[in-house]
Scaffold this active site. Structure first.
Site, PDB file in Angstrom:
ATOM      1  N   GLU A 240       4.262 -10.406   4.842  1.00  0.00           N
ATOM      2  CA  GLU A 240       2.913 -10.823   4.428  1.00  0.00           C
ATOM      3  C   GLU A 240       2.844 -11.488   3.056  1.00  0.00           C
ATOM      4  O   GLU A 240       2.099 -11.052   2.187  1.00  0.00           O
ATOM      5  CB  GLU A 240       1.959  -9.628   4.488  1.00  0.00           C
TER       6      GLU A 240
ATOM      7  N   GLU B 179       2.796  -5.760  13.556  1.00  0.00           N
ATOM      8  CA  GLU B 179       1.867  -4.719  13.107  1.00  0.00           C
ATOM      9  C   GLU B 179       0.543  -4.873  13.825  1.00  0.00           C
ATOM     10  O   GLU B 179       0.003  -5.986  13.897  1.00  0.00           O
ATOM     11  CB  GLU B 179       1.599  -4.801  11.589  1.00  0.00           C
TER      12      GLU B 179
ATOM     13  N   TYR C 120      -4.912  -6.826  12.438  1.00  0.00           N
ATOM     14  CA  TYR C 120      -5.655  -5.575  12.652  1.00  0.00           C
ATOM     15  C   TYR C 120      -7.039  -5.870  13.225  1.00  0.00           C
ATOM     16  O   TYR C 120      -8.050  -5.542  12.627  1.00  0.00           O
ATOM     17  CB  TYR C 120      -5.742  -4.802  11.326  1.00  0.00           C
TER      18      TYR C 120
ATOM     19  N   ASP D  37       0.799  -1.228   0.000  1.00  0.00           N
ATOM     20  CA  ASP D  37       0.000   0.000   0.000  1.00  0.00           C
ATOM     21  C   ASP D  37       0.828   1.273   0.000  1.00  0.00           C
ATOM     22  O   ASP D  37       0.272   2.361  -0.034  1.00  0.00           O
ATOM     23  CB  ASP D  37      -0.969   0.004   1.191  1.00  0.00           C
TER      24      ASP D  37
HETATM   25  C1  GCB Z   1      -0.377  -4.431   6.434  1.00  0.00           C
HETATM   26  C2  GCB Z   1       0.887  -4.179   5.689  1.00  0.00           C
HETATM   27  C3  GCB Z   1       1.300  -2.728   5.708  1.00  0.00           C
HETATM   28  C4  GCB Z   1       0.077  -1.857   5.477  1.00  0.00           C
HETATM   29  C5  GCB Z   1      -0.911  -2.102   6.592  1.00  0.00           C
HETATM   30  C6  GCB Z   1      -2.190  -1.282   6.401  1.00  0.00           C
HETATM   31  O1  GCB Z   1      -0.662  -5.527   6.850  1.00  0.00           O
HETATM   32  O2  GCB Z   1       1.961  -4.979   6.119  1.00  0.00           O
HETATM   33  O3  GCB Z   1       2.255  -2.509   4.715  1.00  0.00           O
HETATM   34  O4  GCB Z   1       0.388  -0.504   5.404  1.00  0.00           O
HETATM   35  O5  GCB Z   1      -1.264  -3.451   6.615  1.00  0.00           O
HETATM   36  O6  GCB Z   1      -2.250  -0.161   6.865  1.00  0.00           O
HETATM   37  O7  GCB Z   1      -3.097  -1.747   5.742  1.00  0.00           O
END
Ligand code: GCB
Length: 608
Positions: A415, A504, A468, A175
């Site tokens: 990932e 993350e 997340y 992204d």
């Molecule tokens: C992830 C990625 C990271 C993204 C993040 C997001 O899992 O590793 O590169 O920026 O999510 O904010 O979606």
């Protein structure tokens, strides 16, 4: 050539309304017409000044240049003094350029390189004119394909009702903006005829840290068999601590001043200088390398530095800023390290590619532990050709960073689609290769597939995973975070019996947006979410196998345009221009408390 130089830059074709309707098939024109033998401004009127180092994307007002995909050409002239002629060799070194680069000096090709984030160097002694002007020309292509690291693809939509003929888009599996340009400094430097080309250093300490040992091996180029090598170890005040000689040897000494991570000692990041002196007949060369003396080990429940267990408190970052994109910016580097200190962090991951050497120097000096990652982000197929490029990137990264005390773990990617059966042989080979080149550091791969389906974890030393909860899944349901986090982290450990860390987690917030009770995109929601994770982390930490927490992200960063992105990825503790959000204060408090629980008390912010 200075490092803040101005290159002339030319895109192949001038502005059309949309960057994407430039055909990829006629992009060989600069090569066909030998632009490297000409002056760019004579072959086109579309030549504009472009700073180096910098990304080119955000420098102009032109959306075509911002979104450009394909070859661009840089050139500049520089003067080489007459006194450089003769007894020495001259090299041209690029810190990085994204992605495919071809370089000419005075119309003669001197090197080419694939990969956007690592240095490359060419000897140019014979191509230069001494006592006169010279010209360097660079052709640079940012196109990502299924065989580049990272992967991308050029897609030609075949719906002619909606897209003009030849229209294409560059897609990729990440992204962040695929910034393009000559991103790091370009240097011209000299060496004697025979010279010290490379040094490999490893260090260890005795169980009680009373003895330190430095092993070194020196690679000499052009040296005769009678060449002599002398090595001195100097402390930070320049005093000689110990000496030895020969191309491969060790230095052992008592009471070393150890390299400690921030928060684990009152004086983190202590660096010695290894001063190497080559004497080969009448030729002499000196090489000074900053080194930290530390031991590093790991087992199924942790990583240990100087025999003490480490708990990582940090974040994923990006090399990203307004206007310069991914270009090295010394002010930004110092600002970021001030903020890292202010937050009370002890680590970061170079998500999702190797960072500039200037950043790594600061990490060494400040005792900031780094998970050093190569750009294997989002890989979704795993063939032999890709593997070859992946291994080459690994080799270049280890060559560059092998002597850095701050680098405590290699990350071979982020990932990937690691549930695919082909991921198993693929990652087993990447891990084996990495360990062959450097057996002294643990290897990880940052995972996002489930523990029940992942095929890469068996080969890793440490399980890093990203999740997340309550953001991408169960959005708005903060009450589920603890349960989901505890279950997943425990399952990773129970299945693979390895240390586990979260690399993350986080939520987007738009600075200045508030609500009570919290809703997504507000600063209140971002901080409420963090606090739920903290509760889970504290429980996991006490179980012994959970070794760290890294929030996503240190600061907001640029992304391609997407309808769900309010101009950037907004998961930063800081805004893109480094203003603290509420989350930064929350994190600062968290990291101070964590230090009291896991660090060296006298090194914690409240006691300094
Ligand atoms: C992830 C990625 C990271 C993204 C993040 C997001 O899992 O590793 O590169 O920026 O999510 O904010 O979606």
């Amino acid at each position: 050539m200075g490092n803040q130089c101005l290159f002339w830059y030319r895109v192949k074709r001038k502005n059309t309304n949309c960057a994407h309707n430039i055909s990829v098939f006629d992009q060989g024109i600069g090569f066909k017409n030998q632009w490297y033998c000409k002056e760019l401004k004579k072959v086109s009127k579309y030549v504009i000044p472009m700073p180096v180092p910098s990304s080119y994307n955000d420098i102009t007002q032109n959306a075509t240049i911002r979104d450009y995909v394909g070859w661009v050409w840089y050139e500049r002239t520089f003067f080489v003094p007459a006194r450089w002629r003769g007894e020495q060799r001259v090299f041209l070194r690029f810190g990085s350029a994204n992605y495919e680069t071809v370089v000419w000096i005075n119309g003669v090709k001197v090197t080419n390189h694939s990969g956007g984030y690592l240095p490359f160097v060419a000897e140019v002694t014979k191509q230069l004119s001494y006592g006169s002007e010279n010209k360097v020309t660079v052709a640079l292509n940012n196109t990502l394909t299924p065989l580049t690291i990272p992967q991308g693809r050029i897609v030609f939509p075949n719906n002619t009702d909606r897209y003009p003929p030849g229209y294409f888009i560059q897609e990729y599996n990440f992204d962040f903006t695929n910034y393009a340009g000559i991103h790091r400094p370009v240097y011209l430097y000299t060496t004697p005829r025979s010279y010290i080309d490379d040094v490999t250093v490893t260090t260890e300490t005795s169980e009680d840290n009373y003895f330190g040992t430095i092993r070194y091996s020196i690679l000499c180029q052009g040296c005769s068999k009678d060449a002599m090598l002398y090595t001195d170890l100097l402390d930070e005040d320049g005093a000689n601590v110990a000496s030895n000689f020969g191309p491969k040897n060790k230095i052992s000494f008592k009471r070393p001043k150890l390299w400690w991570p921030n928060l684990m000692h009152e004086r983190p990041g202590y660096l010695y200088t290894l001063k190497i002196h080559l004497k080969d007949g009448d030729v002499e060369d000196f090489y000074r390398l900053k080194i930290g003396v530390r031991s590093l080990s790991w087992n199924s429940s942790g990583i240990f530095i100087n025999h003490q267990k480490v708990y990582f408190q940090g974040f994923g970052k990006h090399e990203d800023f307004l206007i310069k994109g991914r270009g090295v910016d010394y002010s930004l580097i110092v600002k970021d390290f001030n903020l890292i200190n202010w937050l009370g962090a002890n680590s970061f991951r170079t998500s999702h590619y190797p960072y500039a050497e200037e950043i790594m120097d600061f990490a060494d000096k400040n005792g900031i532990m780094v998970i050093d990652e190569i750009p294997g982000v989002g890989l979704d197929h795993f063939g032999a050709d890709l593997l070859k490029n992946h291994l080459e990137a690994m080799k270049e990264l280890i060559h560059r960073d092998k002597n850095r005390p701050s680098v405590v773990m290699w990350s071979i990617g982020n990932e990937p689609q690691s549930q695919k059966p082909e991921a198993a042989p693929y990652y087993s080979q990447v891990v084996n290769f990495t360990k062959l080149l450097d057996p002294t550091r643990p290897v990880t791969l940052v995972l996002s597939r489930g523990y029940f389906e992942d095929k890469a974890a068996p080969f890793l030393d440490v399980i890093c995973f990203n999740r997340y909860y309550s953001w991408y899944s169960d959005t708005g349901h903060l009450e589920l975070i603890q349960q989901q986090l505890l279950n997943e982290a425990r399952n990773w450990h129970n299945k693979f019996r390895k240390p586990v860390m979260m690399t993350e987690y986080g939520a987007g917030s738009i600075a200045g947006f508030h609500s009570d009770p919290p809703v997504v995109w507000t600063e209140d929601y971002q901080t409420a979410l963090m606090k739920e994770y903290f509760k889970g982390f504290d429980i996991l930490r006490k179980e012994g196998f959970f070794i760290g927490e890294m929030i996503w992200n240190f600061a907001d960063f640029g992304t391609p345009q997407e309808s769900f992105r309010p101009t950037a990825c907004m998961k930063g503790l800081f805004t893109r221009d480094r203003k603290p959000k509420m989350a930064a204060y929350t994190m600062r408090k968290r990291y101070a408390e964590l230090c009291e629980m896991t660090g060296c008390e006298s090194a914690c912010p409240s006691n300094l």
